[in-house]
Write a protein that holds these residues in place. Sequence first.
Motif, PDB file in Angstrom:
ATOM      1  N   GLY A  98      26.965 -23.801   9.236  1.00  0.00           N
ATOM      2  CA  GLY A  98      26.861 -24.450   7.941  1.00  0.00           C
ATOM      3  C   GLY A  98      25.763 -23.949   7.032  1.00  0.00           C
ATOM      4  N   ALA A  99      24.980 -22.950   7.470  1.00  0.00           N
ATOM      5  CA  ALA A  99      23.965 -22.382   6.578  1.00  0.00           C
ATOM      6  C   ALA A  99      24.656 -21.638   5.443  1.00  0.00           C
ATOM      7  CB  ALA A  99      23.057 -21.434   7.350  1.00  0.00           C
ATOM      8  N   ASP A 100      24.049 -21.672   4.270  1.00  0.00           N
ATOM      9  CA  ASP A 100      24.622 -20.974   3.116  1.00  0.00           C
ATOM     10  C   ASP A 100      24.154 -19.530   3.037  1.00  0.00           C
ATOM     11  OD1 ASP A 100      25.963 -23.142   1.107  1.00  0.00           O
ATOM     12  OD2 ASP A 100      24.358 -24.039   2.273  1.00  0.00           O
ATOM     13  N   ASP A 101      22.992 -19.255   3.603  1.00  0.00           N
ATOM     14  CA  ASP A 101      22.475 -17.887   3.578  1.00  0.00           C
ATOM     15  C   ASP A 101      21.408 -17.763   4.651  1.00  0.00           C
ATOM     16  OD1 ASP A 101      22.128 -15.241   2.825  1.00  0.00           O
ATOM     17  OD2 ASP A 101      22.044 -15.719   0.674  1.00  0.00           O
ATOM     18  N   TYR A 102      21.006 -16.514   4.932  1.00  0.00           N
ATOM     19  CA  TYR A 102      20.081 -16.225   6.021  1.00  0.00           C
ATOM     20  C   TYR A 102      19.159 -15.110   5.542  1.00  0.00           C
ATOM     21  CZ  TYR A 102      18.750 -15.413  10.969  1.00  0.00           C
ATOM     22  OH  TYR A 102      18.079 -15.298  12.147  1.00  0.00           O
ATOM     23  N   VAL A 103      17.853 -15.386   5.482  1.00  0.00           N
ATOM     24  CA  VAL A 103      16.884 -14.408   5.000  1.00  0.00           C
ATOM     25  C   VAL A 103      15.923 -14.081   6.133  1.00  0.00           C
ATOM     26  CG1 VAL A 103      15.043 -13.944   3.341  1.00  0.00           C
ATOM     27  CG2 VAL A 103      17.060 -15.268   2.631  1.00  0.00           C
ATOM     28  N   VAL A 104      15.764 -12.804   6.411  1.00  0.00           N
ATOM     29  CA  VAL A 104      14.926 -12.351   7.525  1.00  0.00           C
ATOM     30  C   VAL A 104      13.506 -12.099   7.037  1.00  0.00           C
ATOM     31  CG1 VAL A 104      14.616 -10.557   9.277  1.00  0.00           C
ATOM     32  CG2 VAL A 104      16.922 -11.309   8.652  1.00  0.00           C
ATOM     33  N   LYS A 105      12.524 -12.623   7.804  1.00  0.00           N
ATOM     34  CA  LYS A 105      11.113 -12.357   7.526  1.00  0.00           C
ATOM     35  C   LYS A 105      10.748 -10.955   8.026  1.00  0.00           C
ATOM     36  CE  LYS A 105       9.603 -17.175   8.108  1.00  0.00           C
ATOM     37  NZ  LYS A 105       8.711 -18.079   8.874  1.00  0.00           N
ATOM     38  N   PRO A 106       9.869 -10.244   7.298  1.00  0.00           N
ATOM     39  CA  PRO A 106       9.300 -10.582   5.989  1.00  0.00           C
ATOM     40  C   PRO A 106      10.331 -10.365   4.884  1.00  0.00           C
ATOM     41  CG  PRO A 106       8.560  -8.416   6.661  1.00  0.00           C
ATOM     42  CD  PRO A 106       9.359  -8.953   7.818  1.00  0.00           C
ATOM     43  N   PHE A 107      10.150 -11.030   3.770  1.00  0.00           N
ATOM     44  CA  PHE A 107      11.098 -10.941   2.667  1.00  0.00           C
ATOM     45  C   PHE A 107      10.338 -10.981   1.344  1.00  0.00           C
ATOM     46  CE2 PHE A 107      10.465 -15.343   3.842  1.00  0.00           C
ATOM     47  CZ  PHE A 107      10.176 -15.939   2.625  1.00  0.00           C
ATOM     48  N   GLY A 108      10.996 -10.559   0.290  1.00  0.00           N
ATOM     49  CA  GLY A 108      10.425 -10.614  -1.047  1.00  0.00           C
ATOM     50  C   GLY A 108      10.828 -11.911  -1.736  1.00  0.00           C
ATOM     51  N   MET A 109       9.930 -12.466  -2.534  1.00  0.00           N
ATOM     52  CA  MET A 109      10.219 -13.717  -3.224  1.00  0.00           C
ATOM     53  C   MET A 109      11.379 -13.553  -4.196  1.00  0.00           C
ATOM     54  SD  MET A 109       9.135 -16.796  -3.011  1.00  0.00           S
ATOM     55  CE  MET A 109      10.140 -18.111  -3.680  1.00  0.00           C
ATOM     56  N   ALA A 110      11.482 -12.400  -4.815  1.00  0.00           N
ATOM     57  CA  ALA A 110      12.568 -12.176  -5.774  1.00  0.00           C
ATOM     58  C   ALA A 110      13.925 -12.267  -5.084  1.00  0.00           C
ATOM     59  CB  ALA A 110      12.404 -10.811  -6.446  1.00  0.00           C
ATOM     60  N   GLU A 111      14.009 -11.735  -3.860  1.00  0.00           N
ATOM     61  CA  GLU A 111      15.261 -11.811  -3.104  1.00  0.00           C
ATOM     62  C   GLU A 111      15.603 -13.253  -2.761  1.00  0.00           C
ATOM     63  OE1 GLU A 111      17.206 -10.556   1.234  1.00  0.00           O
ATOM     64  OE2 GLU A 111      15.130 -10.021   0.754  1.00  0.00           O
ATOM     65  N   LEU A 112      14.597 -14.003  -2.285  1.00  0.00           N
ATOM     66  CA  LEU A 112      14.852 -15.394  -1.914  1.00  0.00           C
ATOM     67  C   LEU A 112      15.274 -16.219  -3.129  1.00  0.00           C
ATOM     68  CD1 LEU A 112      14.870 -17.684   0.133  1.00  0.00           C
ATOM     69  CD2 LEU A 112      12.416 -17.977  -0.245  1.00  0.00           C
ATOM     70  N   LEU A 113      14.643 -16.000  -4.267  1.00  0.00           N
ATOM     71  CA  LEU A 113      15.006 -16.739  -5.476  1.00  0.00           C
ATOM     72  C   LEU A 113      16.425 -16.408  -5.909  1.00  0.00           C
ATOM     73  CD1 LEU A 113      11.647 -16.448  -7.425  1.00  0.00           C
ATOM     74  CD2 LEU A 113      12.746 -18.588  -6.707  1.00  0.00           C
TER      75      LEU A 113
END
Length: 241
Positions: A98-113
Amino acid sequence: MSKPANVVLLIDDEPKIRRFLRAGFELNGFVVLEAENATEALKIATFSAPDLIVLDLALPDLHGAEVLERIRAWSNIPIIILSVAAGEDDKVRLLQAGADDYVVKPFGMAELLARSEAALRRYFKSATENPVVVAGPLSVDLVTRTVSLNQSLVRLTRKEYRLLHVLAMHVGLVVTHDQLLKDIWSGNQRDNIQYLRILVRKLRQKIESDPNQPRLLITESGVGYRLQNRFDPVPVADRVS
């Protein structure tokens, strides 16, 4: 005119990461709530009704996957997972849960936004056939969170917009007092219907041509309220509560 901000709940036990995330989201107009563990996170998610959740998997009291499962049992709110695990199996399992997306650390704030905005847009588009809800002269854009009446922008407080937002998500249907209280307030105010009546009165002052004979925000006596999407040619008096 400033539009009501989206509310994001950041769930991470590391203060440095929360500060980093808070700064990035606030600079982009979000209202930020924080939780450092699963217990606190589930309470905030239930009572404060955020628009988006950013969830780290490594929490001290409960794994993030279980937090995801518990929230998905009652809500479709967009949830973005943060994790150091980059394996494809991990991503697939959480997305299927049910997750909408998955972001792997480390990451950029622009990508997460960017991923956050995309998740919000998908959520609001799936919630209605059209992200813009129209009720007579009233228009509510669920994605940009702007409200217009007769094509003129309407300035609403955060709680006024939250009330209108919930009604717009169920346009034409009755939303009960209990549901509105749960979605808009937390704490003891949830049990006091007078707060809701005052808020309805304030909202009617801004969207109704005659707040004493409302045609948009309709009272369903003893049950709740409804955002009207069908209109009679002659105004029908409605009891204001």
